[in-house]
Design an enzyme around this catalytic site. Sequence first.
Site, PDB file in Angstrom:
ATOM      1  N   TRP A 189      42.621  39.149  37.600  1.00  0.00           N
ATOM      2  CA  TRP A 189      43.951  39.701  37.308  1.00  0.00           C
ATOM      3  C   TRP A 189      44.750  38.631  36.556  1.00  0.00           C
ATOM      4  O   TRP A 189      44.790  37.474  36.980  1.00  0.00           O
ATOM      5  CB  TRP A 189      44.638  40.079  38.621  1.00  0.00           C
ATOM      6  N   ASP A 270      42.750  38.419  47.882  1.00  0.00           N
ATOM      7  CA  ASP A 270      43.842  39.192  47.303  1.00  0.00           C
ATOM      8  C   ASP A 270      43.498  40.662  47.554  1.00  0.00           C
ATOM      9  O   ASP A 270      42.522  41.173  47.007  1.00  0.00           O
ATOM     10  CB  ASP A 270      43.933  38.892  45.798  1.00  0.00           C
ATOM     11  N   LYS A 306      50.233  49.804  45.336  1.00  0.00           N
ATOM     12  CA  LYS A 306      49.334  50.869  44.879  1.00  0.00           C
ATOM     13  C   LYS A 306      49.068  51.904  45.967  1.00  0.00           C
ATOM     14  O   LYS A 306      49.220  53.099  45.733  1.00  0.00           O
ATOM     15  CB  LYS A 306      47.995  50.284  44.429  1.00  0.00           C
TER      16      LYS A 306
HETATM   17  N1  KET Z   1      46.674  41.395  42.891  1.00  0.00           N
HETATM   18  C1  KET Z   1      45.996  42.162  42.025  1.00  0.00           C
HETATM   19  C2  KET Z   1      44.527  42.029  41.954  1.00  0.00           C
HETATM   20  C3  KET Z   1      46.701  43.065  41.231  1.00  0.00           C
HETATM   21  O1  KET Z   1      46.001  43.821  40.401  1.00  0.00           O
HETATM   22  C4  KET Z   1      48.103  43.151  41.313  1.00  0.00           C
HETATM   23  C5  KET Z   1      48.848  44.049  40.420  1.00  0.00           C
HETATM   24  C6  KET Z   1      48.739  42.343  42.257  1.00  0.00           C
HETATM   25  C7  KET Z   1      48.002  41.478  43.023  1.00  0.00           C
HETATM   26  C8  KET Z   1      50.225  42.338  42.462  1.00  0.00           C
HETATM   27  O2  KET Z   1      50.816  43.516  42.704  1.00  0.00           O
HETATM   28  P1  KET Z   1      52.275  43.587  43.350  1.00  0.00           P
HETATM   29  O3  KET Z   1      52.930  44.697  42.644  1.00  0.00           O
HETATM   30  O4  KET Z   1      52.949  42.274  43.152  1.00  0.00           O
HETATM   31  O5  KET Z   1      52.040  43.865  44.773  1.00  0.00           O
HETATM   32  N2  KET Z   1      48.368  44.517  39.364  1.00  0.00           N
HETATM   33  C9  KET Z   1      48.931  45.455  38.411  1.00  0.00           C
HETATM   34  C10 KET Z   1      50.354  45.266  38.064  1.00  0.00           C
HETATM   35  C11 KET Z   1      50.710  43.897  37.578  1.00  0.00           C
HETATM   36  O6  KET Z   1      50.034  43.332  36.722  1.00  0.00           O
HETATM   37  O7  KET Z   1      51.713  43.376  38.095  1.00  0.00           O
HETATM   38  C12 KET Z   1      48.025  45.498  37.179  1.00  0.00           C
HETATM   39  O8  KET Z   1      47.054  44.743  37.101  1.00  0.00           O
HETATM   40  O9  KET Z   1      48.268  46.334  36.312  1.00  0.00           O
END
Ligand code: KET
Length: 461
Positions: A189, A270, A306
């Site tokens: 990510w 994660d 998500k």
């Molecule tokens: N870890 C992974 C692997 C991940 O894909 C995301 C978010 C997060 C943590 C963090 O999410 P949060 O909203 O802070 O709980 N991924 C999507 C959004 C982004 O990039 O912020 C994405 O990959 O599209």
Amino acid sequence: MASLAFSSTSASPVALRGRPNKLAIGVSQSGACHVSARGSDRKARIFITRAVAVEKKVSRFEDVAMAPPDPILGVSEAFRACTNESKLNLGVGAYRTEDLQPYVLKVVKKAETLMLEKGENKEYLPIEGLVAFNKATAELLLGADNHAIQSQRVATVQGLSGTGSLRLAAAFINRYCPSAKVLISSPTWGNHKNIFNDAGVPWSEYRYYDPKTVGLDFEGMIADIKAAPSGSFILLHGCAHNPTGIDPTPEQWTKIADVLEEKGHTPFFDVAYQGFASGSLDEDAFSVRLFVERGFEVFVAQSYSKNLGLYSERIGAINVVCSSSDVANRVKSQLKRLARPMYSNPPVHGARIVANVVGDPNLFSEWKTEMEEMAGRIKNVRKRLYDNLSQKDKSGKDWSFILRQIGMFSYTGLNTSQSENMTNKWHVYMTKDGRISLAGLSLAKCDYLADAIIDSYHNVN
Ligand code: KET
């Protein structure tokens, strides 16, 4: 400092006689500069024709360069600016309905109604967050009857979603394991590197994705984890690896645990997609539970963006499973100490939603059904996209990797220029690493997307 300078094209310089104690300066719509001065005993009104007022500001931030757009969230900004009717946003991992609209889970609305009825207050939460949330989130992750929970060996602190929780853990590593390195998968990510960079934690990569097999480079992964300095932190995606959608098998997880044990490494999970990979919360927690069962001390960052669709509520947690309750208490106290000067204490709304949903057997079972529906819709779209690609592409290319990938994304294998062609020619907004979010795709748009992928893959180098 700001200064005002005047340049006049008129031949006669303007002289002010007397000493006005007030000077008002304005520029009319025509561009003429208008100066009016009022003295205590006389009035002067001066028009400077065709004069231009130039405001010269010398900023102390003059050397600040423009930051590049974020590789993921910047895609949404570009999508919003696009006026083409066929446009598709497959950039950010955010669930959309079949009509491509954002989705608020029914169970979230019910929990919010309950909260409104209770008329809860807006007092500060403790630094560690909502106690009922912290309990619920650790139980959801590890299972309520988990021995680590029973023996109070889990330090849980509510975080600002997955990102904030990762960042807090990174700050902890920086402070208490300053010489330790974090190993992250290649690819991973996009924000992981930023998080560790900003926390001052050194990182390097381990091999993960094999473009030849479009699968896991398991040998490479094991070799790189073995080669890392003992006592490293190994960042692992609990399930639904982002961006590849490729997870280790249960047997491979066991082998990974063997190597971590041998090297004295600490697993750092994660978990942003629990329930979203398989549709089952328990199944998706398999990897984390395996490491906890084997007696590791484990870091786990969780996110509810998500699986509960709480993207903008910023709700998640950092859990540190420790070898004793005494260590867990101390670790938690230090996590709180790190949080206090950063953001003081976390927001309450999302925490209450999670606590209500997980804590109420009816809502909990409704959530599971809704999550299965969301995961199911993504699986249907995955299948339809594969079918369309296989039917349309006469080159004999095998697209079955799309079916083997798990979770919200498909890692198409399109390179940067092919991904750019997807956006520039087809108005398909996606990240430049070839990742597409299937959660932002509908069955109806699969046909169009397949045309775009085939064109980009075969006609762009
Ligand atoms: N870890 C992974 C692997 C991940 O894909 C995301 C978010 C997060 C943590 C963090 O999410 P949060 O909203 O802070 O709980 N991924 C999507 C959004 C982004 O990039 O912020 C994405 O990959 O599209």
